[in-house]
Design an enzyme around this catalytic site. Structure first.
Site, mmCIF file in Angstrom:
data_model
loop_
_atom_site.group_PDB
_atom_site.id
_atom_site.type_symbol
_atom_site.label_atom_id
_atom_site.label_comp_id
_atom_site.label_asym_id
_atom_site.label_seq_id
_atom_site.Cartn_x
_atom_site.Cartn_y
_atom_site.Cartn_z
ATOM 1 N N GLU A 1 9.807 16.935 13.380
ATOM 2 C CA GLU A 1 10.376 16.763 12.050
ATOM 3 C C GLU A 1 9.573 17.627 11.073
ATOM 4 O O GLU A 1 8.400 17.351 10.811
ATOM 5 C CB GLU A 1 10.324 15.297 11.634
ATOM 6 C CG GLU A 1 10.968 15.029 10.293
ATOM 7 C CD GLU A 1 10.817 13.581 9.856
ATOM 8 O OE1 GLU A 1 11.776 13.022 9.303
ATOM 9 O OE2 GLU A 1 9.727 13.010 10.063
ATOM 10 N N GLY B 1 6.852 5.988 7.498
ATOM 11 C CA GLY B 1 6.033 7.178 7.351
ATOM 12 C C GLY B 1 6.109 8.046 8.584
ATOM 13 O O GLY B 1 7.110 8.051 9.304
ATOM 14 N N SER B 2 5.049 8.761 8.860
ATOM 15 C CA SER B 2 5.042 9.723 9.953
ATOM 16 C C SER B 2 4.967 9.031 11.302
ATOM 17 O O SER B 2 4.512 7.890 11.425
ATOM 18 C CB SER B 2 3.858 10.679 9.809
ATOM 19 O OG SER B 2 2.642 10.004 10.055
ATOM 20 N N VAL C 1 1.137 8.170 12.455
ATOM 21 C CA VAL C 1 0.563 7.009 11.780
ATOM 22 C C VAL C 1 1.322 5.752 12.186
ATOM 23 O O VAL C 1 0.733 4.690 12.401
ATOM 24 C CB VAL C 1 0.590 7.201 10.257
ATOM 25 C CG1 VAL C 1 0.078 5.942 9.551
ATOM 26 C CG2 VAL C 1 -0.254 8.407 9.853
ATOM 27 N N GLY C 2 2.638 5.867 12.309
ATOM 28 C CA GLY C 2 3.442 4.711 12.691
ATOM 29 C C GLY C 2 3.050 4.148 14.041
ATOM 30 O O GLY C 2 2.959 2.919 14.221
ATOM 31 N N LYS D 1 0.868 -1.178 0.000
ATOM 32 C CA LYS D 1 0.000 0.000 0.000
ATOM 33 C C LYS D 1 0.907 1.232 0.000
ATOM 34 O O LYS D 1 1.454 1.614 1.018
ATOM 35 C CB LYS D 1 -0.908 -0.002 1.245
ATOM 36 C CG LYS D 1 -2.217 0.797 1.089
ATOM 37 C CD LYS D 1 -2.028 2.281 0.879
ATOM 38 C CE LYS D 1 -1.527 2.973 2.140
ATOM 39 N NZ LYS D 1 -1.368 4.455 1.903
ATOM 40 N N GLU E 1 9.398 2.621 10.724
ATOM 41 C CA GLU E 1 10.396 3.689 10.614
ATOM 42 C C GLU E 1 9.632 5.008 10.529
ATOM 43 O O GLU E 1 8.823 5.188 9.617
ATOM 44 C CB GLU E 1 11.279 3.485 9.386
ATOM 45 C CG GLU E 1 12.164 2.254 9.460
ATOM 46 C CD GLU E 1 13.148 2.312 10.616
ATOM 47 O OE1 GLU E 1 13.539 3.435 11.008
ATOM 48 O OE2 GLU E 1 13.533 1.255 11.118
#
Length: 455
Positions: free
Chosen positions: A353, A205-206, A209-210, A156, A227
């Site tokens: 970040e 990703g962010s 969300v991670g 995805k 990551e």
């Protein structure tokens, strides 16, 4: 949900417009992959190796097309796009050898006849959720080891990189049996469904969300790695080569508009390094070529979206600007590579970040102070240390809370045959790449083989 992917250098140029398939499509893809996986795992080393090698050859053959597509869809400067495609082929070729590697060991029994064996076996279906900034390399360094180990894969990708993912999937699917590799475009709905159905999950990703992915996967009791970014520092000591350090750091701040989890966002000048570093780095950033990512020589292209550019511009607001600090007029979501100073400890540049071409210049009285400043961030992905003193470099290596340390080198750059990952909020779970990836996509099993009767 309507999924739209635009050219960030020319937002009127739409590459993809489609209706996301929904949660059922993701779950169905996993079930079809699970059906195909058993035969793929049983196919043997030669078959899996040949298939992955064929993907590498296909990527090489389509290299110019793929690089141009990355330039157009995600705004990657042409030189970086070409390098990413070359690395993508190299990763497929590297893991094409993995099926021949030993998958276990034989041990003596504690007493009596028989054998004890350990063997690593695939989990089943690997659910991969990938970002837009490395649209070919990151899906590859997740999918290739998973496939080499005998898993099937459902990918995805980020919506912003849908066209790149579709073209990569075409190349991969041509070399593999039906159902072994499946692409499911979409957003959070499709990603959530994939995490709920797969047997092992890898996410990049962010941070927000991670963490959600990790919670969902661990609640199901399946292996997961995530990551989730970095707030990376470059430490510059007084004995450093300031011209070389400035060149490395400027490239790490501005390359691909700072849209890398390994980009430098904090520059820490130690003691007397401050004045010469400030001058050299300011000059280096002002000289960075900014513009059309399709043009030869461009280093800093556009930000991925208009909102991303607005976030970056807000990060330097009300701060003393040494270089950059502007948003060019005209089409495309560009921002000048920017260096700011006199940043208060609680400022967002030192906490979050930003994911753009902006960095804060900080000062430290000595190396110990610089290490404390580096470790104060909640992220811990990579740190670069610039010095001619090996003892100082080793001192930093031992005390920095980051998964990777690069001495006299940019913070950016990945060796795909070595483990990749960070500490604290940057990563969760086992490392990616190299042998670590093969371990992640398999589980260890212990077999006891005893004779039916003792002679």
């Amino acid at each position: 949900m309507t999924l739209i992917s635009r050219n960030p250098a020319d937002p009127d140029d739409v590459l993809v417009r489609l209706t996301a398939p929904g949660a059922f499509a993701a779950a169905d893809a996993v079930e079809r992959a699970r059906t195909a996986q058993a035969a793929w795992a049983d196919a043997g080393a030669a078959a899996r190796s040949a298939a992955l090698g064929a993907v590498a050859d296909a990527v090489d053959a389509a290299a110019a097309e793929l690089a141009a597509l990355a330039v157009r869809e995600v705004g990657k400067p042409l030189a970086e796009a070409r390098a990413e495609v070359a690395r993508t082929a190299a990763i497929w070729r590297y893991y094409a050898q993995a099926p021949y590697a030993p998958t276990g060991a034989v041990h003596e029994t504690a007493a009596g006849p028989g054998l004890l064996l350990t063997r690593r076996r695939p989990h089943g279906v690997a659910g991969l959720i990938t970002p837009w900034n490395f649209p070919f390399a990151i899906p590859t360094w997740k999918a290739a080891p998973a496939l080499a180990a005998g898993n099937a894969v459902v990918l995805k990708p980020a919506p912003e990189a849908t066209a790149c993912a579709q073209r990569l999937a075409e190349l991969v699917e041509q070399a593999l049996p039906d159902g072994v590799f499946t692409l499911v475009p979409g957003g959070a709905t499709e990603g959530g469904a994939l995490v709920s159905a797969a047997d092992v999950v890898s996410f990049t990703g962010s941070s927000g969300v991670g963490r959600s992915v990790v919670r969902s996967a661990t609640a199901r009791g399946i292996p997961v790695q995530a990551e989730m970014g970095g707030l990376n520092a470059a430490l510059v000591l007084p004995d450093a080569d300031f011209g070389l350090a400035a060149a490395h750091i400027a490239a790490s701040i501005a390359g691909y508009a700072g849209q890398k989890c390994t980009a430098t966002s904090r520059v820490i000048a130690v003691g007397a390094a401050l004045d010469p570093l400030r001058e050299a780095l300011t000059e280096a950033l002002r000289a960075v070529p900014v513009g059309d990512p399709a043009a030869d020589g461009t280093v800093c292209g556009p930000l991925i979206t208009e909102n991303a550019r607005a976030e970056v511009a807000s990060a330097w607001r009300d701060l003393p600007v040494l270089a950059g600090g502007s948003v060019p007029d005209g089409p495309g979501w560009y921002a000048a590579p920017t260096l700011v100073e006199k940043v208060a400890p609680g400022h967002r540049l030192l906490r979050e970040e930003v994911f753009g071409p902006v960095a804060a210049l900080l000062t430290a009285g000595d190396l110990d102070h610089a290490v404390r400043l580096t470790n104060a961030a909640r992220y811990g992905l990579v740190t670069s240390v610039h010095t001619a003193d090996l003892s100082a470099a080793l001192h930093g290596l031992d005390r920095l809370d980051t998964g990777m340390v690069r001495v006299n080198a940019p913070s950016t750059g990945v060796d795909f045959h070595l483990p990749f990952g960070g500490s604290k909020a940057s990563s969760f779970g086992p490392r990616e790449q190299g042998q670590a990836a093969l371990d992640f996509y398999t589980s260890s099993r212990t077999y006891t083989l005893s004779p039916a009767r003792v002679l």
